[in-house]
Design an enzyme around this catalytic site. Structure first.
Site, PDB file in Angstrom:
ATOM      1  N   CYS A   1      10.805  69.670  24.940  1.00 36.66           N
ATOM      2  CA  CYS A   1      11.581  70.877  25.254  1.00 36.66           C
ATOM      3  C   CYS A   1      11.715  71.829  24.072  1.00 36.66           C
ATOM      4  O   CYS A   1      12.171  72.967  24.238  1.00 36.66           O
ATOM      5  CB  CYS A   1      12.968  70.489  25.743  1.00 36.66           C
ATOM      6  SG  CYS A   1      12.978  69.138  26.928  1.00 36.66           S
TER       7      CYS A   1
ATOM      8  N   HIS B   1      20.686  75.892  23.451  1.00 34.99           N
ATOM      9  CA  HIS B   1      19.785  75.080  24.275  1.00 34.99           C
ATOM     10  C   HIS B   1      20.347  75.002  25.695  1.00 34.99           C
ATOM     11  O   HIS B   1      19.613  75.187  26.658  1.00 34.99           O
ATOM     12  CB  HIS B   1      19.647  73.690  23.655  1.00 34.99           C
ATOM     13  CG  HIS B   1      18.615  72.833  24.321  1.00 34.99           C
ATOM     14  ND1 HIS B   1      17.291  73.215  24.437  1.00 34.99           N
ATOM     15  CD2 HIS B   1      18.714  71.613  24.913  1.00 34.99           C
ATOM     16  CE1 HIS B   1      16.614  72.256  25.057  1.00 34.99           C
ATOM     17  NE2 HIS B   1      17.450  71.285  25.364  1.00 34.99           N
TER      18      HIS B   1
ATOM     19  N   HIS C   1      15.032  75.055  33.504  1.00 39.08           N
ATOM     20  CA  HIS C   1      14.465  74.483  32.281  1.00 39.08           C
ATOM     21  C   HIS C   1      12.959  74.348  32.440  1.00 39.08           C
ATOM     22  O   HIS C   1      12.473  73.545  33.235  1.00 39.08           O
ATOM     23  CB  HIS C   1      15.101  73.122  32.026  1.00 39.08           C
ATOM     24  CG  HIS C   1      14.873  72.595  30.639  1.00 39.08           C
ATOM     25  ND1 HIS C   1      13.995  73.173  29.746  1.00 39.08           N
ATOM     26  CD2 HIS C   1      15.407  71.511  29.988  1.00 39.08           C
ATOM     27  CE1 HIS C   1      14.007  72.487  28.609  1.00 39.08           C
ATOM     28  NE2 HIS C   1      14.852  71.481  28.731  1.00 39.08           N
TER      29      HIS C   1
END
Length: 420
Positions: A181, A316, A353
């Site tokens: 990620c 994030h 995401h």
């Protein structure tokens, strides 16, 4: 190396390819309008598994022919490569750079982040090879019985960067970074370092990801780990006390043009922001869980900030219970009470995401925020106490902006932008 010879690095071009818009203008408008594009998962996803999460963000629809690329390349490219070349074209155009500007490519590099190889191409090759005789079952999932002889170059993670190099004739360093990620943020940070120390003066960088598959196999993988949102409307609500996981995105891309400052000024480039710092580290803790202490992240951010006042923090902000809790505690520890904190938002609250692309897309958001002096709203409610997460757009002069990413495997990275 002496500080006198270090180069200053600026962002001059942006090429987002996302579920809410492709190209800077459409993307930015929809982001400020708090537009979200999500769908209920198809019934075929549920045939052999009961999902806890009912929503996902579909992969953005793109046709490379619409952007002037030869149709013959369409059959040779998988989705991450299509994202990369379209994003690169948009970013180069945004930076005011044409293919005829040969001089600018002489000391150029391509560096992309990607979380996974092309799973869709791999799945298709597997089923056509192993189950090709069962055409009725394959058609149910929209799969072909035809085996793709280009499957090997299609599933190479480096293909997305290679296509940019091939189509634009860039003969300098050309590679990909995989840190889950955090891949997009790592790629931008390492491209920044290369320019800073003089190994390149120009970079096409960012992140791309395609997690699309017609059976829902990859989404099931995240769902079975308990990481996906269980909300009734699909909204992940980062930094909310009601959060339950992140919104799965089938992917997207974000490509940026980085340049050495003097070169950018010489050609009269419009500059979004200067990158003045990049740090990375590892939790050294777990493949799938963030370190509950947040100690490595706090140390990394402290080293990057160096006591400077941060006006905006693109966090994030996945919406998972543990990640948001750790990140919130780190923010509170670094900046103190809500009134002293930078304005905080989570772009994943709208886009979902997109793993390897997420950090690059968020860097684009941060650059646009610095340039336009506006910060997009958080799609959340009942926020974590003592956290500066506004529910409306904020008009604010941003002198310093921070963007951070934390990935499976404990990979952490952050970049610091400055208004110029």
């Amino acid at each position: 190396m002496n500080a006198e010879v270090l180069k200053r690095v600026v962002i001059t071009g942006l090429g987002p390819v996302t579920s809410i818009g492709t190209g800077k203008q459409e993307f930015w408008k929809n982001l400020l309008d708090s537009r979200i594009t999500l769908s209920r998962i198809p019934e075929r996803f549920k045939k052999n598994y009961k999902f806890h999460s009912e929503f996902y963000v579909p992969f953005p629809e793109i046709d490379i022919a619409d952007y002037g690329f030869p149709k013959k390349h369409k059959a040779l490219m998988e989705e991450t490569s299509k994202l990369s070349v379209v994003g690169a074209k948009l970013a180069l155009e945004d930076a005011g750079i044409a293919l005829t500007d040969e001089g600018i490519f002489k000391n150029a590099m391509v560096l992309l982040g990607i979380g996974f190889c092309s799973i869709k191409a791999g799945f298709q090759a597997f089923v056509s090879h192993s189950l090709g005789a069962n055409s009725e079952m394959l058609s149910e999932y929209g799969l072909s019985t035809r085996y793709n002889r280009m499957v090997i170059p299609s599933i190479m993670p480096n293909s997305a960067a290679s296509w940019i190099s091939i189509l634009y004739g860039i003969q300098g360093p050309n590679y990909t970074i995989n840190t889950s990620c955090a891949s997009g943020t790592y790629a931008i940070g390492e491209a920044y370092r290369n320019i800073k120390i003089g190994l390149a003066n120009f970079a096409i960088t960012g992140g791309v990801e395609c997690l699309q598959d017609s059976s829902g196999t990859i989404m099931r993988g995240f769902d079975s780990l308990g990481t996906l949102t269980k909300s009734e409307d699909g909204l992940p609500r980062p930094f909310s006390n009601k959060r339950s996981g992140f919104l799965f995105s089938e992917g997207g891309g974000g490509i940026l043009i980085l340049e050495e400052l003097e070169s950018a000024l010489k050609r009269g480039a419009d500059i979004y922001a200067e990158i003045i710092g990049y740090e990375s580290c590892s939790d050294a803790y777990s493949l799938v869980q963030i370190d509950k202490s947040g100690s490595q992240i706090k140390a990394m951010l402290s080293k990057l900030i160096k006591g400077r006042k941060i006006d905006y923090f693109n966090a994030h902000g996945t919406g998972t219970k543990l990640n948001d809790d750790v990140e919130a505690r780190v923010i509170q520890s670094l900046f103190g009470e809500e009134s002293n904190q930078p304005v905080i938002n989570s772009t994943k609250g709208m886009l979902g995401h997109s793993i390897g692309a997420s950090g690059a897309i968020e860097a684009i958001v941060s650059a646009l925020s610095v340039k336009n002096a506006v910060i997009h709203a958080n799609l959340t409610e009942d926020p974590i106490e003592n956290l500066n997460v506004p529910s409306k757009n904020v008009n604010k002069q941003i002198h310093m902006a921070l963007s951070s990413s934390y990935g499976f495997g404990g990979h952490n990275a952050a970049i610091l932008l400055k208004k110029i």
